[in-house]
Design an enzyme around this catalytic site. Structure first.
Site, PDB file in Angstrom:
ATOM      1  N   CYS A  71       0.860  -1.188   0.000  1.00  0.00           N
ATOM      2  CA  CYS A  71       0.000   0.000   0.000  1.00  0.00           C
ATOM      3  C   CYS A  71       0.892   1.233   0.000  1.00  0.00           C
ATOM      4  CB  CYS A  71      -0.922   0.004   1.212  1.00  0.00           C
ATOM      5  SG  CYS A  71      -1.940   1.500   1.341  1.00  0.00           S
ATOM      6  N   GLY A  72       0.781   2.036  -1.045  1.00  0.00           N
ATOM      7  CA  GLY A  72       1.619   3.227  -1.149  1.00  0.00           C
ATOM      8  C   GLY A  72       1.304   4.260  -0.094  1.00  0.00           C
ATOM      9  N   HIS A 165      -4.187  -4.778 -10.242  1.00  0.00           N
ATOM     10  CA  HIS A 165      -5.067  -3.659 -10.561  1.00  0.00           C
ATOM     11  C   HIS A 165      -5.635  -3.808 -11.966  1.00  0.00           C
ATOM     12  CE1 HIS A 165      -3.892  -1.127  -7.087  1.00  0.00           C
ATOM     13  NE2 HIS A 165      -2.755  -1.792  -7.204  1.00  0.00           N
ATOM     14  N   ASN A 197      -8.071  -4.968  -7.510  1.00  0.00           N
ATOM     15  CA  ASN A 197      -8.355  -3.570  -7.227  1.00  0.00           C
ATOM     16  C   ASN A 197      -8.723  -2.902  -8.553  1.00  0.00           C
ATOM     17  OD1 ASN A 197      -7.205  -3.375  -4.307  1.00  0.00           O
ATOM     18  ND2 ASN A 197      -5.555  -4.309  -5.478  1.00  0.00           N
ATOM     19  N   GLU A 215     -11.139  -0.723  -3.738  1.00  0.00           N
ATOM     20  CA  GLU A 215     -10.028  -1.533  -3.239  1.00  0.00           C
ATOM     21  C   GLU A 215     -10.500  -2.920  -2.821  1.00  0.00           C
ATOM     22  OE1 GLU A 215      -6.598  -0.174  -1.150  1.00  0.00           O
ATOM     23  OE2 GLU A 215      -7.472   1.831  -0.910  1.00  0.00           O
ATOM     24  N   CYS A 224      -5.693   5.549  -3.091  1.00  0.00           N
ATOM     25  CA  CYS A 224      -4.941   4.292  -3.175  1.00  0.00           C
ATOM     26  C   CYS A 224      -3.640   4.584  -3.902  1.00  0.00           C
ATOM     27  CB  CYS A 224      -5.753   3.230  -3.905  1.00  0.00           C
ATOM     28  SG  CYS A 224      -4.865   1.671  -4.152  1.00  0.00           S
ATOM     29  N   GLY A 225      -2.519   4.432  -3.206  1.00  0.00           N
ATOM     30  CA  GLY A 225      -1.223   4.766  -3.790  1.00  0.00           C
ATOM     31  C   GLY A 225      -0.796   3.798  -4.874  1.00  0.00           C
ATOM     32  N   THR A 226      -0.971   2.491  -4.624  1.00  0.00           N
ATOM     33  CA  THR A 226      -0.633   1.526  -5.668  1.00  0.00           C
ATOM     34  C   THR A 226      -1.575   1.699  -6.858  1.00  0.00           C
ATOM     35  OG1 THR A 226      -2.007  -0.175  -4.612  1.00  0.00           O
ATOM     36  CG2 THR A 226       0.353  -0.190  -4.102  1.00  0.00           C
ATOM     37  N   GLY A 227      -2.840   2.047  -6.572  1.00  0.00           N
ATOM     38  CA  GLY A 227      -3.794   2.273  -7.647  1.00  0.00           C
ATOM     39  C   GLY A 227      -3.440   3.485  -8.494  1.00  0.00           C
TER      40      GLY A 227
END
Length: 279
Positions: A71-72, A165, A197, A215, A224-227
């Site tokens: 998780c970013g 994602h 996600n 998520e 959402c950082g990874t998103g």
């Protein structure tokens, strides 16, 4: 049990110092205390732990108790936590996650005592369909039309930033019935064996994307950082934006850069402490 509530542009988690506290069943704990009416409230639980391969280790549990790889936004908050709490004096440090070791660059506030923003080296995006994972036959899933139900059909681009994602480019994202659409796509296990996600992206211009995110395990979140990282990678692959772009989410803005020289994605944004408590 002492805890700290923190958020990265609205993506909020309950943070527990694993150097001092022990949670025997973090999945059940996350389910109980992430409840916004009967618990502390949050998108999940983050444990800050010792590591044998990095400066610190992060374990992250969604509100439904499932453990996430990365998780970013939580990573940025961990960077702030360990510096503000004087667990480290480093301004560049490493963080072990289930997606691998990530590098954090801490941006210190004017008071020289606290962290305001953090840049996370999110690593290289994974584009191979099998590794994301998806069940599609193509090696890369870019702008592929997929039917999820009689009423839900989108062109998707799939990216992993350590977690999977599906990125969808569309218009008028504010009007989407995200709880209905997101849940169906998340649980389409015929395409996504580990669930997915999902990011819904509206292009403003080549340097500005707007995003809503569903998520896996938490539902719609403020950020959402990874998103956001996956969204920029997908937008570049679809020739929709520059490699350095602002991503505007419900909770605020992130800067994402997919650098050509090392193929890594860099995520920069704020990290904030909300309150501390004991239960």
């Amino acid at each position: 049990m002492k805890f700290t509530k923190m958020h990265g542009i609205g993506n909020d988690y309950i943070y527990v110092n694993g150097f001092e506290e022990t949670i025997d069943d973090p999945a059940a704990w996350s389910i109980r205390y992430s409840d916004r009416h009967k618990g502390i409230g949050g998108d999940g639980l983050v444990l800050i732990l010792p590591s044998t391969v990095a400066d610190f280790r992060m374990r992250m549990f969604n509100a439904d108790g499932s453990e996430a790889e990365m998780c970013g936004n939580a990573s940025r908050c961990v960077g702030k936590y360990v510096f503000d709490k004087k667990l480290t004096q480093k301004t560049t440090l490493t963080l072990e996650t289930l997606a691998g070791v990530r590098m954090l660059d801490l941006h210190i506030c004017a008071d020289k005592k606290t962290v305001g923003e953090v840049t996370v080296d999110m690593g290289e995006p994974i584009l191979e369909s099998e590794k994301i994972p998806t069940t599609f036959a193509e090696n890369r899933v870019v702008n592929k039309s997929v039917t999820f139900s009689d009423t839900i059909k989108y062109a998707i681009t799939c990216v992993s930033m350590g977690n999977p994602h599906a990125v969808i480019f569309t218009e008028n994202i504010a009007e989407l019935n995200l709880p209905q659409i997101g849940s169906v796509i998340e649980n389409s296990t015929q395409y996504f064996p580990h669930r997915i996600n999902t990011e819904f992206i509206e292009k403003i211009n080549e340097n500005h994307l707007k995003m809503r995110v569903w998520e896996r395990g938490s539902g719609e979140t403020m950020a959402c950082g990874t998103g956001a990282s996956a969204a920029v990678v997908a937008a570049v692959l679809n020739n929709l934006c520059e490699r350095k772009t602002t991503v505007e989410l419900l909770g605020g803005k992130l800067t994402v850069e997919w650098r050509e020289k090392d193929n890594h994605v860099y995520l920069t944004g704020a990290a904030e402490t909300v309150f501390e408590g004991e239960i």
